[in-house]
Every structure is written in C-alpha cells, then in structure tokens.
Design a protein around this motif. Structure first.
Motif, PDB file in Angstrom:
ATOM      1  N   ALA A 115       0.816  -1.207   0.000  1.00  0.00           N
ATOM      2  CA  ALA A 115       0.000   0.000   0.000  1.00  0.00           C
ATOM      3  C   ALA A 115       0.852   1.260   0.000  1.00  0.00           C
TER       4      ALA A 115
ATOM      5  N   SER B 248      -0.082  -4.759   4.525  1.00  0.00           N
ATOM      6  CA  SER B 248      -0.996  -4.385   3.447  1.00  0.00           C
ATOM      7  C   SER B 248      -1.943  -5.525   3.128  1.00  0.00           C
TER       8      SER B 248
ATOM      9  N   GLY C 293      -5.313  -6.419   0.243  1.00  0.00           N
ATOM     10  CA  GLY C 293      -5.997  -5.884  -0.919  1.00  0.00           C
ATOM     11  C   GLY C 293      -6.454  -6.955  -1.881  1.00  0.00           C
TER      12      GLY C 293
ATOM     13  N   ASN D 140      -6.235  -2.819  -5.671  1.00  0.00           N
ATOM     14  CA  ASN D 140      -6.784  -1.935  -4.652  1.00  0.00           C
ATOM     15  C   ASN D 140      -6.251  -2.421  -3.308  1.00  0.00           C
TER      16      ASN D 140
ATOM     17  N   ASN E 174      -4.820  -1.456   0.787  1.00  0.00           N
ATOM     18  CA  ASN E 174      -4.757  -0.573   1.948  1.00  0.00           C
ATOM     19  C   ASN E 174      -3.777  -1.144   2.965  1.00  0.00           C
TER      20      ASN E 174
ATOM     21  N   ASN F  33      -1.053   5.481   7.730  1.00  0.00           N
ATOM     22  CA  ASN F  33      -1.913   4.707   6.848  1.00  0.00           C
ATOM     23  C   ASN F  33      -1.598   5.042   5.391  1.00  0.00           C
TER      24      ASN F  33
ATOM     25  N   PHE G  47      -2.722   3.863   0.981  1.00  0.00           N
ATOM     26  CA  PHE G  47      -3.426   3.010   0.027  1.00  0.00           C
ATOM     27  C   PHE G  47      -2.893   3.299  -1.364  1.00  0.00           C
TER      28      PHE G  47
END
Length: 241
Positions: A99, A188, A190, A210, A212, A227, A229
């Motif tokens: 991410a 991470s 996704g 995708n 995060n 954090n 993404f």
C-alpha cells in the motif's frame, strides 16, 4: 468445349500440374490447412500502462504540528512478463503488493484454482560504504500470501482474482558512532484482478489493484504509525516469446 489454357511457368509449373491431375481425377478439393488454435501457453512480455493513485498519512512528529501527507495520481508504464505452463496454470505474474508503493514486481505465483493459497517471501541486504571506514546496511524482507477467490480459464482466455496480504520489514543500521538506526514495518491487504485474452497471436492483458495498509516507523527513539493506500488499473498488449 473450348480448351482453357492456364499459364504455369517457372517454380509454379509443378504445382499447376498436380492441381490439373487432381481436377482430372474427379476428386474433391484438397483439405484446407488446419487453423492454429489460440493458446495462453508460453511466455508473454510487453508494456502495460494506466493510472495509479496513492496516498500516505502519518501523524505529526514534534516539533512539527502538521500531519505528514503524500498524495499522488500519475500515469504508470511498466514492462511485465506473464508465463503459463502447458496446463494453463500461471507460473509468473506481475503484482503490486504494498500500500506504500505502486510499482509492479514479478512473482512466481502458481496458485490458480479457487481456494488455493500460496506464500511468497523475498529478502535482500545491501551494504553501502559510508565515509572512509564505516558502512550502512539496508535490509528488506517481504512476505506475501495469495488466496484465489475467482478463477476461470480456457485455451485463449483467463480471469483470476487474488486476495493478498503482505508484510514488509525494513531495517537500516550503520557502523559509525551514534548512527541513527531506523526500521519500519508495513502491513498491506488488498485485491488483485487479472484478465487476458489471446487475439491474433497477442495477449490483451489488464490488471486492477486496490490495496490498503499501515506502516510503523521507528527512528531516533520515536515511533509513528501511518496509513496508506494505492489503487490503479493498467492495460497492455503482450507479445509471445
């Protein structure tokens, strides 16, 4: 009935004679050559391009009262390689697994059927001279687990979706006195989706990702957790090698 004269000269004279004998025999036309069946089997390489959006946010680090935030949306162009074996199973596929970065890395991921799970680990260590006698050492370790949640394959088309979990560990140390050692751990999760169809001897390929995650950084006795993404989509036409 008037005779017809066909001009058959040079290297084609033998072929014309054979066709004349075949026609005189009253037999049906010779069978056509079989049309090659498209197949995913083999090595496919080429560029893919698309858009990737990334965002990272870390809380303030005193004395700075502001969050540390980075946002980007950019076009990306990557050279990728995809490999299928004779059983139409993936042998290698380009993946985005963190991410905190949108770059592709080729992974030997062979799971393809729904429910299959595979763990892939990569590590590296680099020692860099610093000054006349000291060195800095950088160590990376990435461990990624893939779970197949969707999968279809025919001779000329495939579709696969992976749920992905990645842990990355980075350490930096040095031999110089009072060297500010640092480390970070990223986690991470996704989804990675891939599609490909063989058309006229080429592989029309697309990938969507995708992801995060969180990152904990330790430096100069301070600890910060942030954090991030990354989300994107790329397409490309790959050639068979």
């Amino acid at each position: 009935m008037k005779n017809r004269m066909y001009g058959c000269l040079g290297k084609w004279s033998g072929l014309c004679a054979a066709l004349a004998l075949w026609a005189a025999s009253g037999q049906a036309c010779p069978p056509e050559m079989p049309v090659p069946v498209p197949s995913l089997t083999g090595v496919w390489t080429g560029p893919v391009s698309g858009e990737a959006t990334g965002n990272t946010r870390f809380p303030p680090l005193p004395p700075n009262p502001n969050d540390q935030t980075s946002e980007s949306t950019a076009q990306t162009v990557e050279s990728v390689q995809i490999v299928f074996d004779d059983s139409l199973r993936l042998v290698k596929v380009p993946l985005v697994v963190s991410a905190f970065g949108g770059s592709f890395s080729e992974q030997s991921v062979t799971v393809f059927n729904v429910g299959e799970v595979q763990t892939v680990s990569n590590s590296s260590s680099d020692t860099i001279p610093s000054g006349t006698a000291d060195t800095n050492t950088l160590e990376f370790t990435f461990t990624t687990t893939f779970t197949v949640v969707e999968s279809t394959a025919t001779m000329d088309h495939f579709h696969v979706v992976y749920e992905m979990a990645n842990v990355g560990i980075f350490n930096q140390t040095g031999t110089a006195p009072n060297f500010p050692s640092s480390s970070s751990t990223t986690s991470s999760i996704g989804t990675l989706a891939f599609d490909g169809t063989v058309v006229d001897g080429q592989l029309m390929f697309s990938a969507d990702f995708n992801i995060n995650g969180t990152s904990t950084n330790v430096s100069n006795m301070s600890i910060r957790t942030g954090n991030g993404f990354v989300v994107g989509s790329v397409v490309g036409t790959l050639e068979a090698n």
